[in-house]
Each structure stands twice: as C-alpha cells, then as structure tokens.
Write a protein that holds these residues in place. Sequence first.
Motif, PDB file in Angstrom:
ATOM      1  N   ILE A 137       0.791  -1.411  -0.109  1.00 17.13           N
ATOM      2  CA  ILE A 137       0.141  -0.136   0.214  1.00 17.13           C
ATOM      3  C   ILE A 137       0.916   1.232   0.255  1.00 17.13           C
ATOM      4  CG2 ILE A 137      -1.630   1.368   1.277  1.00 17.13           C
ATOM      5  CD1 ILE A 137      -2.677  -1.235   2.395  1.00 17.13           C
ATOM      6  N   SER A 138       0.700   2.098  -0.899  1.00 19.69           N
ATOM      7  CA  SER A 138       1.327   3.412  -0.866  1.00 19.69           C
ATOM      8  C   SER A 138       1.045   4.135   0.339  1.00 19.69           C
ATOM      9  CB  SER A 138       1.062   4.242  -2.326  1.00 19.69           C
ATOM     10  OG  SER A 138      -0.084   4.802  -2.143  1.00 19.69           O
ATOM     11  N   ASP A 139       2.257   4.861   0.761  1.00 22.23           N
ATOM     12  CA  ASP A 139       2.008   5.799   1.891  1.00 22.23           C
ATOM     13  C   ASP A 139       0.932   6.962   1.722  1.00 22.23           C
ATOM     14  OD1 ASP A 139       3.100   6.776   4.650  1.00 22.23           O
ATOM     15  OD2 ASP A 139       3.892   8.260   3.322  1.00 22.23           O
ATOM     16  N   SER A 140       0.946   7.254   0.466  1.00 23.53           N
ATOM     17  CA  SER A 140       0.142   8.366   0.358  1.00 23.53           C
ATOM     18  C   SER A 140      -1.467   7.975   0.307  1.00 23.53           C
ATOM     19  CB  SER A 140       0.224   9.224  -1.014  1.00 23.53           C
ATOM     20  OG  SER A 140       0.132   8.470  -2.210  1.00 23.53           O
ATOM     21  N   ALA A 141      -1.594   6.816  -0.045  1.00 18.95           N
ATOM     22  CA  ALA A 141      -3.001   6.144  -0.116  1.00 18.95           C
ATOM     23  C   ALA A 141      -3.349   6.024   1.322  1.00 18.95           C
ATOM     24  CB  ALA A 141      -3.247   4.967  -0.913  1.00 18.95           C
ATOM     25  N   LEU A 142      -2.262   5.444   1.995  1.00 23.54           N
ATOM     26  CA  LEU A 142      -2.704   5.366   3.638  1.00 23.54           C
ATOM     27  C   LEU A 142      -2.804   6.608   4.449  1.00 23.54           C
ATOM     28  CD1 LEU A 142      -2.946   2.980   5.290  1.00 23.54           C
ATOM     29  CD2 LEU A 142      -0.668   2.908   5.744  1.00 23.54           C
TER      30      LEU A 142
ATOM     31  N   TYR B 200      -5.149  -0.923  16.485  1.00 23.92           N
ATOM     32  CA  TYR B 200      -4.001  -1.738  16.466  1.00 23.92           C
ATOM     33  C   TYR B 200      -3.397  -2.004  14.928  1.00 23.92           C
ATOM     34  CZ  TYR B 200      -2.383  -6.563  17.237  1.00 23.92           C
ATOM     35  OH  TYR B 200      -1.421  -7.592  17.118  1.00 23.92           O
ATOM     36  N   VAL B 201      -4.056  -1.831  13.849  1.00 21.85           N
ATOM     37  CA  VAL B 201      -3.496  -1.930  12.639  1.00 21.85           C
ATOM     38  C   VAL B 201      -2.387  -0.859  12.493  1.00 21.85           C
ATOM     39  CG1 VAL B 201      -3.987  -1.690  10.391  1.00 21.85           C
ATOM     40  CG2 VAL B 201      -5.566  -2.934  11.525  1.00 21.85           C
ATOM     41  N   ASP B 202      -2.721   0.426  12.809  1.00 17.94           N
ATOM     42  CA  ASP B 202      -1.836   1.439  12.964  1.00 17.94           C
ATOM     43  C   ASP B 202      -0.453   1.017  13.605  1.00 17.94           C
ATOM     44  OD1 ASP B 202      -1.024   4.070  11.811  1.00 17.94           O
ATOM     45  OD2 ASP B 202      -1.649   4.899  13.958  1.00 17.94           O
ATOM     46  N   GLY B 203      -0.855   0.562  14.946  1.00 17.14           N
ATOM     47  CA  GLY B 203       0.498   0.349  15.680  1.00 17.14           C
ATOM     48  C   GLY B 203       1.306  -0.973  15.205  1.00 17.14           C
ATOM     49  N   HIS B 204       0.576  -1.729  14.569  1.00 16.43           N
ATOM     50  CA  HIS B 204       1.292  -3.138  13.808  1.00 16.43           C
ATOM     51  C   HIS B 204       1.076  -3.111  12.119  1.00 16.43           C
ATOM     52  CE1 HIS B 204      -0.061  -3.873  17.908  1.00 16.43           C
ATOM     53  NE2 HIS B 204       1.094  -4.744  18.121  1.00 16.43           N
ATOM     54  N   ILE B 205       1.227  -2.048  11.680  1.00 15.59           N
ATOM     55  CA  ILE B 205       1.189  -1.886  10.182  1.00 15.59           C
ATOM     56  C   ILE B 205       1.943  -3.047   9.382  1.00 15.59           C
ATOM     57  CG2 ILE B 205       2.863  -0.114   9.223  1.00 15.59           C
ATOM     58  CD1 ILE B 205       0.139   1.359   8.609  1.00 15.59           C
ATOM     59  N   GLY B 206       2.976  -3.426   9.981  1.00 17.80           N
ATOM     60  CA  GLY B 206       3.843  -4.549   9.203  1.00 17.80           C
ATOM     61  C   GLY B 206       3.037  -5.721   8.994  1.00 17.80           C
ATOM     62  N   ASP B 207       2.132  -5.998  10.033  1.00 22.66           N
ATOM     63  CA  ASP B 207       1.702  -7.127   9.908  1.00 22.66           C
ATOM     64  C   ASP B 207       0.405  -7.283   8.937  1.00 22.66           C
ATOM     65  OD1 ASP B 207       3.007  -8.553  12.036  1.00 22.66           O
ATOM     66  OD2 ASP B 207       1.635  -7.646  13.627  1.00 22.66           O
ATOM     67  N   PHE B 208      -0.035  -6.043   8.345  1.00 27.92           N
ATOM     68  CA  PHE B 208      -1.193  -5.865   7.338  1.00 27.92           C
ATOM     69  C   PHE B 208      -0.780  -5.429   6.238  1.00 27.92           C
ATOM     70  CE2 PHE B 208      -2.616  -5.520  11.992  1.00 27.92           C
ATOM     71  CZ  PHE B 208      -3.802  -6.361  11.779  1.00 27.92           C
TER      72      PHE B 208
ATOM     73  N   SER C 124       4.706   1.279   0.871  1.00 27.97           N
ATOM     74  CA  SER C 124       5.852   1.905  -0.069  1.00 27.97           C
ATOM     75  C   SER C 124       5.965   3.361  -0.086  1.00 27.97           C
ATOM     76  CB  SER C 124       5.297   1.298  -1.300  1.00 27.97           C
ATOM     77  OG  SER C 124       4.242   2.061  -1.917  1.00 27.97           O
ATOM     78  N   GLN C 125       7.054   3.710  -0.179  1.00 25.49           N
ATOM     79  CA  GLN C 125       7.138   5.401   0.042  1.00 25.49           C
ATOM     80  C   GLN C 125       6.743   5.717  -1.394  1.00 25.49           C
ATOM     81  OE1 GLN C 125       7.727   6.895   2.790  1.00 25.49           O
ATOM     82  NE2 GLN C 125       7.511   4.840   3.659  1.00 25.49           N
TER      83      GLN C 125
END
Length: 175
Positions: A8-13, A158-166, A170-171
């Motif tokens: 997921i792109s950083d900008s979309a997030l 939770y998702v925000d705090g563990h984003i790498g699991d989800f 991408s920058q």
Amino acid sequence: MEKNGIVISDSALRKGAEKGMDAFLQVFIDAYLKVMEGEGFDAEKMHRLNGWQHALLSYHFFRQEVLEGGFVQLIQNGFGPYIYDNPFAKAMRLMGLKEFAKMIYATKEIYDEHRADLEKDCTEEEFMAMYEQYEAFDDFEDEFISEEEEITEQIARYVDGHIGDFAEISQDDGE
C-alpha cells in the motif's frame, strides 16, 4: 520485498487516515480484495493473505453483514465458515477486544448447533422466518451495533500500531 503481495502506498494510507478510521481500514480492505480477486474465496486464494490480513478482512465482512442484516444474513451470505471456522475471535482477543471475542465465541455456539439449517438454501420467506427462529442472535446484534464504532476504532489503532503485519507500505512521491 512484498508481504504476501500486499503493498500500500504511503500516500494512499495517509489520505485514508485523514478521512477517518473507516477510510483508513478500507485502504487495507481494498488491497486485500484486489489480491483475492474480488469477494470470492477458495482454498487456492486463502494463502495470499496472512492471518492478520484475514482477521481484518473477516472483520470487514462481519461488520458489513451484521450491520445490514444481522447474523442470519452473515451466515446466509456464506461468511459463516470464514468467520467461525478460522481464528477470527482469537485475533480480536489479541487485538485487545476481549468482550467482542466473547461475542464471537458465543454466536459460534449458536452457529455450530444450527449450522446446517442456517446455511441451507432457502426462499426469501424462509430466510425472513429465520430471524424469528434464531432470536438468540438478537442481543448480540444489538450489542455489536451499540459498540461497533468503538470496536472499529480499536481495530484501526491496532492496525496502525502493527502496520507491518497488515501490509508493506511503499514510499512514494506523496501524490
């Protein structure tokens, strides 16, 4: 390296986050559905997501179906096995949603006991009759509806705090 193909792109997030918790989570959901090629699930596609990704996608379907038509609709629309035959409740507990997990376990007991009847093909009239037949779901539906916003917010945190699991983020150029 992609995490199970979910990038997921950083900008979309950031755009999603600016719009609120629902839009933030929807960025992930949309990416998962794209990888799963729509809403159809089969054994071949299940490996495309990891456990946390499946938990978030399960919550998406759970929330959508229960808010629209309750547990009977959730099950009749084919999501019973995805919710109840997978560790969805355990994932919710691990996210800190202990009471919500208890609700899922309690509704699983009803589901397991009446699974064949709840999943059978039926007419619109028979479907509507199930709401009276399975009033045991009513209190759980009311509880979820009253707590849905808090549950969704806690999942988003939770998702925000563990984003790498989800997903892998991408920058980009900040489009």
